[in-house]
Each structure stands twice: as C-alpha cells, then as structure tokens.
Design a protein around this motif. Structure first.
Motif, PDB file in Angstrom:
ATOM      1  N   ARG A  67      46.754 -25.883  46.380  1.00 11.39           N
ATOM      2  CA  ARG A  67      48.314 -25.864  46.937  1.00 11.39           C
ATOM      3  C   ARG A  67      47.912 -24.353  45.535  1.00 11.39           C
ATOM      4  O   ARG A  67      46.874 -24.138  44.700  1.00 11.39           O
ATOM      5  N   VAL A  68      49.015 -23.043  45.624  1.00 12.40           N
ATOM      6  CA  VAL A  68      49.083 -22.747  45.213  1.00 12.40           C
ATOM      7  C   VAL A  68      49.686 -22.791  44.175  1.00 12.40           C
ATOM      8  O   VAL A  68      50.482 -23.224  44.053  1.00 12.40           O
ATOM      9  N   SER A  69      48.679 -21.977  42.872  1.00 17.73           N
ATOM     10  CA  SER A  69      49.155 -23.196  41.838  1.00 17.73           C
ATOM     11  C   SER A  69      49.879 -21.711  40.942  1.00 17.73           C
ATOM     12  O   SER A  69      51.407 -22.061  40.095  1.00 17.73           O
ATOM     13  N   THR A  70      49.149 -20.129  41.114  1.00 15.88           N
ATOM     14  CA  THR A  70      50.168 -18.908  40.404  1.00 15.88           C
ATOM     15  C   THR A  70      50.405 -17.978  41.804  1.00 15.88           C
ATOM     16  O   THR A  70      49.327 -17.856  42.790  1.00 15.88           O
ATOM     17  N   ILE A  71      51.870 -17.188  41.562  1.00 13.28           N
ATOM     18  CA  ILE A  71      51.456 -16.320  42.464  1.00 13.28           C
ATOM     19  C   ILE A  71      52.088 -15.154  41.354  1.00 13.28           C
ATOM     20  O   ILE A  71      52.908 -15.412  40.176  1.00 13.28           O
ATOM     21  N   VAL A  72      50.836 -13.863  41.933  1.00 10.62           N
ATOM     22  CA  VAL A  72      51.554 -12.780  40.893  1.00 10.62           C
ATOM     23  C   VAL A  72      52.392 -11.778  41.847  1.00 10.62           C
ATOM     24  O   VAL A  72      52.032 -11.163  43.315  1.00 10.62           O
ATOM     25  N   ASN A  73      53.305 -11.374  41.028  1.00  6.52           N
ATOM     26  CA  ASN A  73      54.087 -10.444  42.211  1.00  6.52           C
ATOM     27  C   ASN A  73      53.570  -8.442  41.289  1.00  6.52           C
ATOM     28  O   ASN A  73      53.991  -8.103  40.263  1.00  6.52           O
ATOM     29  N   THR A  74      52.765  -7.471  41.880  1.00  5.36           N
ATOM     30  CA  THR A  74      52.606  -6.713  41.516  1.00  5.36           C
ATOM     31  C   THR A  74      53.704  -6.546  41.028  1.00  5.36           C
ATOM     32  O   THR A  74      53.139  -4.666  40.460  1.00  5.36           O
ATOM     33  N   HIS A  75      54.937  -5.918  41.294  1.00  3.71           N
ATOM     34  CA  HIS A  75      56.292  -4.885  41.367  1.00  3.71           C
ATOM     35  C   HIS A  75      57.221  -6.764  41.770  1.00  3.71           C
ATOM     36  O   HIS A  75      57.154  -6.769  42.547  1.00  3.71           O
ATOM     37  N   SER A  76      58.556  -5.570  42.386  1.00  5.24           N
ATOM     38  CA  SER A  76      59.648  -6.162  42.227  1.00  5.24           C
ATOM     39  C   SER A  76      60.449  -6.272  43.330  1.00  5.24           C
ATOM     40  O   SER A  76      61.287  -6.247  43.634  1.00  5.24           O
ATOM     41  N   ASN A  77      60.269  -5.065  44.010  1.00  3.70           N
ATOM     42  CA  ASN A  77      60.699  -4.493  45.568  1.00  3.70           C
ATOM     43  C   ASN A  77      59.996  -6.217  46.386  1.00  3.70           C
ATOM     44  O   ASN A  77      59.414  -7.205  46.231  1.00  3.70           O
ATOM     45  N   GLY A  78      61.159  -6.198  47.407  1.00  2.00           N
ATOM     46  CA  GLY A  78      61.549  -6.845  47.907  1.00  2.00           C
ATOM     47  C   GLY A  78      60.353  -8.092  48.951  1.00  2.00           C
ATOM     48  O   GLY A  78      60.104  -9.164  49.238  1.00  2.00           O
ATOM     49  N   ASP A  79      59.784  -6.807  49.660  1.00  2.00           N
ATOM     50  CA  ASP A  79      58.681  -7.552  50.314  1.00  2.00           C
ATOM     51  C   ASP A  79      57.327  -7.930  50.088  1.00  2.00           C
ATOM     52  O   ASP A  79      56.435  -7.824  50.168  1.00  2.00           O
TER      53      ASP A  79
END
Ligand SMILES: [Zn+2]
Length: 333
Positions: A67-79
């Motif tokens: 399963r996906v254990s980690t998510i990285v958000n490159t920035h905070s925009n909703g898309d």
C-alpha cells in the motif's frame, strides 16, 4: 471524463500519471514510487473520481499487499492535495511553510461553492464553472500533513532513495521538489508548468527562476513538471528563459509607472508566448510580481487574483470550447 488508464514508466521504480491536458486547470501530474513492498505517491489528484482512477491505474504495479505508505505534497494547492484522504494511514509529508499557509487555500467546500453557487453569468462564476465545474468537491475534506520539514529531507521507499528539497517561496509559500538521485529524475511540482502559461501565487518570479536553477543543478535526465509532459533539462531551460523575459517585461512596466493591470494588458496584447494556453494567468503573475515590487507584506488573496483573470477571459474567450483530456493520453510524443 477520460483519464489515463495506465501509468507511464519514466525511470526505474517511478511511474507517472499524466492527465496531459492543456488550456484548463486542475489536471496535475502524480508520481508513483514503488520498490519491493513499499510505495509512495508524489501529489494526489483533485477529486474522488480522479483519485480512484489513479489508484486503479497504479494497482497492477504494486506487489501483493503493498500500500502507499507515504504521500508527498509538493505544495498546498488542492489539485495536488485533495486526494490525500483516499490514503488513510499514510504519512503525509510537506514543508513546514506549506503547512503554515494551508489556511490561505480554498477548501473543497469553498471550491464547491465557487463552482455551483456563484452567478454563472458573471466572470468569476463563469470561469470557475468552465475550468473547475467538472471536479467533484462535494463531501471532500482535506487531510493535512502528518510530517513537515524545512530545507532538505531524505527518506527511502524500499530501496529507492528520495530527497525532498524546499524551493519556496515560489509558486506558493512552501514549494518542494522531489529528487531521485539514482534515477536522475526530478519531480518539480508547480514551479514548472509546460504547455500553458504558468500561474504563480506567491512569487516573486525570481524565486521561481531560482527553483528552476536548483532543478537544473541536480543534473537530471528526466523531469516531471506539475502540469504538462515529461521532459528533459532543455525544456526547463526554455521555461526559465520565459520566466526571465516575463519578469523583465513586468519590471519595465512598473518602472514606467504603469499599473499592474496596464502592464498585464500590454503583455497580453503583444501576444507574449501566444502558443501557450491560459494567457489570462499573465494577469495573476503580474499582480503577484507587483505585490513584491510594492513591498506589500500581506498574503495574496487567491480568489481575488482568479477574479481578475476571469474578467479578462470572460471578455476575450467566452465562446471558446473547454479543453478535454485526450483519449488515453499518457505521454507527450
Ligand atoms: Zn497544480
């Protein structure tokens, strides 16, 4: 809505989900990182149908029980973040600055309101329906980051080494890029847009240029932008030229004592990089750059900026069809 049904291998253990649609908003790229029985996702899509499509496309690439254990958000925009909630229990990593500025972002509830309850015959209501009305925000809630960092942060996904490098403020207050040293690959988030004019909410443009220079300094072979096709360094160099040319035009308008509106109008009427989609974003880029030139210390108001762009598009582009994703499109030729 037609979305990619499969992910595209861009390097060992790295598969991109690239909706490949230009001329509209919200179709961001995501990257699946998989190694052995571990997986991570760089950014999540805008709404539930898109996230479910991505999960289906990723399934054949994951070993049983992974399963996906980690998510990285490159920035905070909703898309790049609204799909976080479909990965319960995953670590969600972003920069401290992105986490601090989450309150400036429109929430799913606000997006639902803007696309359904605004006046459809007025510029903002027309524009929001046109570009955001196909997404399903109803019922979405935002899953915030569980882990933040400043500067650099390294971790492993199975055997794959991942390096997060903070490059904001640029597109937003807290952008990061993702570097895969062994694969010579960089995932840029929205400091790089291709095929459309970019939008940068925080700026200044010099900050975005500096982020591009950081990308190039890593000597990557493969670059996944926030929006647009997978490319190599020469496309990022051309994009850097665009940014510096635009910065020069905006600063010249400011020095000449013209208003932000007049400077943006002059750049637009000159057909600046006219082959790119969404020219109205120049109005946002100019307004944001003027905020820096005028030492405005307040946080940018994203909706007010979108409203300015919507007014221009309403006047110039009212009857143009809304772009749709290409059937089965996964990679630029
Ligand atoms: Zn984006």
């Amino acid at each position: 809505m037609t979305l990619p049904k499969e992910l595209t291998r861009i390097a060992a253990g790295l598969h991109a989900w690239t909706p490949q649609i230009s001329g509209t908003w919200g179709f961001a790229n995501c990257l699946l990182v998989s190694s052995g029985h571990d997986a991570a996702l760089i950014d999540t899509p805008y709404d539930e149908p898109m996230t479910r499509a991505l999960i289906s496309a990723a399934a054949p690439l994951l070993a049983d029980g992974t399963r996906v254990s980690t998510i990285v958000n490159t920035h905070s925009n909703g898309d790049h973040t609204f799909g976080n909630r479909f990965f319960p229990g995953a670590d969600i990593i972003t920069t401290q600055s992105s986490a601090d500025h989450l309150c400036n972002e429109p929430t799913p509830e606000q997006m639902h309101h803007l696309t359904t309850e605004t006046a459809a015959d007025q510029p903002l209501g027309w524009y929001m329906r046109r570009h955001f009305g196909r997404f399903e925000y109803d019922g979405d809630e935002l899953l915030p980051p569980t882990r933040t960092f400043t500067g650099r942060h390294r971790f492993n996904v199975g055997m794959t080494e991942v390096e997060l490098i903070e490059v904001g403020p640029a597109h937003t207050a807290g952008d990061l890029i993702v570097h895969f040293p062994e694969q010579r690959t960089v995932c840029t988030g929205d400091v790089v847009f291709l095929d459309d004019h970019p939008v940068h909410w925080q700026g200044p443009l010099a900050g975005v240029s500096k982020a591009c220079e950081t990308i190039l300094s890593l000597d990557p072979e493969t670059i996944l932008p926030g929006h647009g096709p997978v490319v190599g360094p020469s496309e990022v160099r051309a994009y850097l030229d665009y940014l510096q040319e635009l910065e020069g035009r905006i600063h010249a308008g400011h020095r000449a004592g013209r208003s932000a509106e007049a400077t943006a109008a002059e750049i637009l009427s000159s057909g600046f990089h006219g082959h790119l989609g969404l020219p109205e974003r120049i109005i946002i880029l100019t307004a944001v750059e003027y905020r820096h030139l005028n030492d405005d210390p307040t946080d940018p108001d994203l909706i007010a900026l979108a409203d300015q762009a919507a007014r221009w598009a309403f006047e110039h582009n009212r009857d143009a069809p809304v772009p749709a994703p290409r059937q089965g499109a996964v990679l630029h030729p």
